[in-house]
Motif scaffolding. Structure first.
Motif, PDB file in Angstrom:
ATOM      1  N   ASN A   7       0.824  -1.205   0.000  1.00 33.05           N
ATOM      2  CA  ASN A   7       0.000   0.000   0.000  1.00 33.05           C
ATOM      3  C   ASN A   7       0.868   1.269   0.000  1.00 33.05           C
ATOM      4  N   ARG A  23       8.019 -15.202   2.842  1.00 33.98           N
ATOM      5  CA  ARG A  23       8.296 -14.556   4.131  1.00 33.98           C
ATOM      6  C   ARG A  23       9.090 -13.271   3.948  1.00 33.98           C
ATOM      7  N   ARG A  36       6.816 -10.598   2.715  1.00 32.33           N
ATOM      8  CA  ARG A  36       5.906 -10.140   3.771  1.00 32.33           C
ATOM      9  C   ARG A  36       6.625  -9.212   4.741  1.00 32.33           C
ATOM     10  N   ARG A  37       7.880  -9.563   5.050  1.00 36.42           N
ATOM     11  CA  ARG A  37       8.642  -8.668   5.938  1.00 36.42           C
ATOM     12  C   ARG A  37       8.872  -7.319   5.271  1.00 36.42           C
ATOM     13  N   LYS A  41       6.930  -5.902   3.081  1.00 37.29           N
ATOM     14  CA  LYS A  41       5.637  -5.209   3.153  1.00 37.29           C
ATOM     15  C   LYS A  41       5.412  -4.616   4.551  1.00 37.29           C
ATOM     16  N   GLN A  42       5.679  -5.426   5.571  1.00 36.48           N
ATOM     17  CA  GLN A  42       5.483  -4.947   6.949  1.00 36.48           C
ATOM     18  C   GLN A  42       6.361  -3.732   7.235  1.00 36.48           C
ATOM     19  N   GLU A  74       5.093  -0.701   5.080  1.00 41.54           N
ATOM     20  CA  GLU A  74       3.756  -0.186   5.424  1.00 41.54           C
ATOM     21  C   GLU A  74       3.657   0.276   6.870  1.00 41.54           C
ATOM     22  N   THR A  75       4.314  -0.432   7.769  1.00 43.36           N
ATOM     23  CA  THR A  75       4.094  -0.132   9.196  1.00 43.36           C
ATOM     24  C   THR A  75       5.330   0.423   9.892  1.00 43.36           C
ATOM     25  N   GLU A 125       7.789  -1.286  10.927  1.00 43.24           N
ATOM     26  CA  GLU A 125       8.421  -2.299  11.767  1.00 43.24           C
ATOM     27  C   GLU A 125       8.084  -3.691  11.240  1.00 43.24           C
ATOM     28  N   ILE A 126       8.821  -4.676  11.704  1.00 46.48           N
ATOM     29  CA  ILE A 126       8.570  -6.047  11.272  1.00 46.48           C
ATOM     30  C   ILE A 126       7.894  -6.785  12.420  1.00 46.48           C
TER      31      ILE A 126
END
Lengths: 195, 396
Positions: A48, A169, A172-173, A175-176, A179-180, A182-183
């Protein structure tokens, strides 16, 4: 490209890694590169965030160590070459130089390992706009030459025996982190006193 | 700290474990003041849930006081907060659509694999609910680490007791969303299967949302009594044929909307790999899928079906013909808790919603294992157990 299924897979708009007869595609890749065998891994993820931001983050290869679990460091050399140091079990490391073979700003990064790599590998990351309001779709396709012997076992462990799991994986890390900030983890900090 | 830990079937223990610490920037540490045992905790207690590990700290309905914050947290020390059982990052696509229980980021990468195998998509992180949903430590403890604390917890104003707001963390928004999924229109009759905590809150919510009539279905007399006290008409399925009764009570049409607040005994997290999924779902599909079947058969043509009850695997003999021929709409899902916190807190503050009627037992945290046993063995009188970590200190 003699095999009809590869041709069909390549004609399709779907990524190569979704080919029904994936092994045929991998064999073609191996033949092309003179490897004894090739394993093919791929994954698409939606993030995103705008395409340019993601591309810029990925293009600075030093950042990859932030979310790739086993990557100790990536050191950029000249413009197209970078040196990878990857942690392996039993305190060992595997290393290789990676050469950028194709670069289209905000769209594509492709690479291939240089001569003498511990693990021969090649891959590409494609960045596409997701539908409006949904950020960017990233497709990672990686091929590598599976190895026999001790180093092969080491590499198998490194990729957790299932490179697909490793690839998803890592994405996804990524992306985390993007987007955020942090992992996600449920593990307690190493610094936390135990007992 | 002291915490309730899982060790196997019907084996939960109070143990001393390491205190949680701030790990990521957006974390906060909460000192628990009240925590509840949820009906879905019984599935852990019954050992229905794979990917549990010995020593896991349970509990996903909790509230407390902020005692420590990471640099990215927006909370302040001393604030009283209720924490949603769903862990959501607030930044992914699903969170941006307020579909918080579909958060793509809160489950750590290495524990997302199981959901992908079982459901085709990874699950969201939850507190205290197996490693399939992230392996996060739960809140039946003295302290808990809350990730993304800038997004989830809601600050509680002074003047509201713990017991008035505790259920914001799970069962109240779950009941509210179950009713919302019924898209209630004036004149509607809503039927609710199951008068456990979520069923009871669904009844309450459906009436607030404008249902003309709510019909509650259960067999525990005490629970039917509670449903009645909320304003529902009741059906005891031990004594009455449910579909025939519903047809008679709705003028031969059937309920406009139906809520399955029962679900399967094997619930959402009971899959750890494909083999287990098939095995567990096949074994349990027989005794619990009948509620969903009954709902689909009973609902009126063009009606709405809401499923807050948790289903985990594959069900068979679902009347797909009734679903299609009657043009039913189905809405379901784990609760998007974050979305409902503010409006429900306001309704509590205004006195429109009171949830405290549900609490049947209050125990010191130290007696949590007794609480599980009681809840498991007597669902008629034990409607809700609230645990208080402070109580043993006061007693000491």
């Amino acid at each position: 490209m003699s095999d009809e299924s590869i041709a069909r897979a390549l004609q399709s708009d779907a990524p190569l890694t979704a080919a029904v007869r994936q092994r045929d595609v991998a064999n073609a890749v191996a033949e092309e590169r003179g490897w004894h065998e090739a394993a093919l891994v791929g994954r698409t993820i939606t993030i995103n965030r705008p395409r340019a931001e993601l591309y810029a983050f990925w293009r600075d290869f030093r950042n990859l160590a932030l979310f790739m679990e086993n990557v100790e460091r990536v050191t950029p050399g000249d413009d197209r070459r970078s040196h990878w140091v990857v942690r392996a079990p039993a305190g060992r490391t595997v290393e290789w130089d990676s050469i950028l073979t194709e670069e289209v700003e905000n769209e594509l990064l492709a690479w291939e390992s240089a001569e003498g790599a511990d693990i021969k590998n090649a891959g590409r990351i494609e960045f596409r706009d997701a539908p409006p309001g949904r950020g960017t779709q990233i497709t990672a396709t990686i091929v590598y030459e599976p190895l026999g012997g001790d180093l092969g076992k080491l590499v198998a462990k490194l990729f957790q025996k299932e490179p697909k799991i490793q690839a998803r994986r890592e994405l996804r890390r990524f992306k985390q982190l993007i987007e955020t900030g942090e992992i996600s983890t449920a593990k307690t900090s190493d610094a936390a006193p135990q007992g | 700290m002291r915490a309730l830990t899982w060790h196997g079937k019907h084996d939960v223990r109070m143990e001393t474990v390491p205190d949680p610490k701030i790990v990521n920037p957006r974390d906060a540490i909460i000192k628990i003041t009240s925590t509840a045992i949820c009906g879905s905790d019984l599935h852990l207690y019954d050992s229905m849930i794979p990917s549990m590990e010995k020593g896991d700290i349970l509990g996903h309905e909790f509230m407390g006081e902020v005692v420590e914050t990471g640099p990215g947290s927006t909370l302040r020390k001393g604030q009283r907060v209720v924490v949603p059982f769903v862990i959501a990052c607030g930044q992914c696509f699903h969170c941006s659509k307020q579909q918080f229980s579909g958060c793509e980021n809160s489950n750590p990468a290495e524990t997302q694999d199981l959901g992908e195998i079982a459901y085709g998509t990874a699950m969201t992180g939850l507190f205290g609910y197996s490693h399939m949903t992230g392996g996060y430590a739960g809140g039946q403890a003295e302290y808990v680490r809350v990730p993304y604390s800038d997004v989830g917890p809601i600050v509680i104003p002074d003047g509201l007791d713990d017991e008035q707001v505790l259920f914001l963390s799970d069962i109240l928004p779950t009941g509210w969303m179950a009713a919302e999924n019924c898209q209630i229109e004036p004149g509607d009759t809503v039927a609710v299967w199951g008068c456990g905590p979520v069923g009871l809150f669904s009844i309450q919510s459906a009436l607030i949302q404008g249902a003309h009539k709510v019909i509650a279905i259960d067999h525990h007399p005490r629970r039917l009594e509670l449903a009645k006290s909320l304003g529902a008409q009741v059906i005891n399925y031990h004594d009455v044929k449910v579909r025939e009764a519903l047809m008679a009570m709705t003028g031969g049409i059937g309920p406009d909307a139906c809520i399955d607040a029962v679900g399967m005994e094997s619930h959402g997290f009971s899959i750890d790999n494909v083999v287990d999924a098939v095995k567990v779902a096949t074994r349990l599909g027989t005794d619990r899928a009948h509620v969903l079947r009954e709902v689909l058969m009973a609902c009126r043509t063009g009606g709405r079906v809401s499923i807050p009850g948790v289903y985990g695997g594959v069900g068979d003999k679902i009347p797909i013909g009734a679903l299609m021929e009657k043009g039913l709409q189905i809405r379901t899902g784990q609760t998007h808790v974050h979305k409902y916190l503010r409006p429900l807190l306001d309704l509590i503050g205004e006195g429109v919603i009171d949830t405290t009627f549900l609490i049947s037992h209050r125990l010191p945290l130290e007696r949590a294992p007794d609480g599980y046993k009681m809840f498991k063995e007597d669902q008629n009188t034990v409607t809700k157990v609230v645990l208080k970590p402070d109580w043993e200190k006061e007693a000491a």
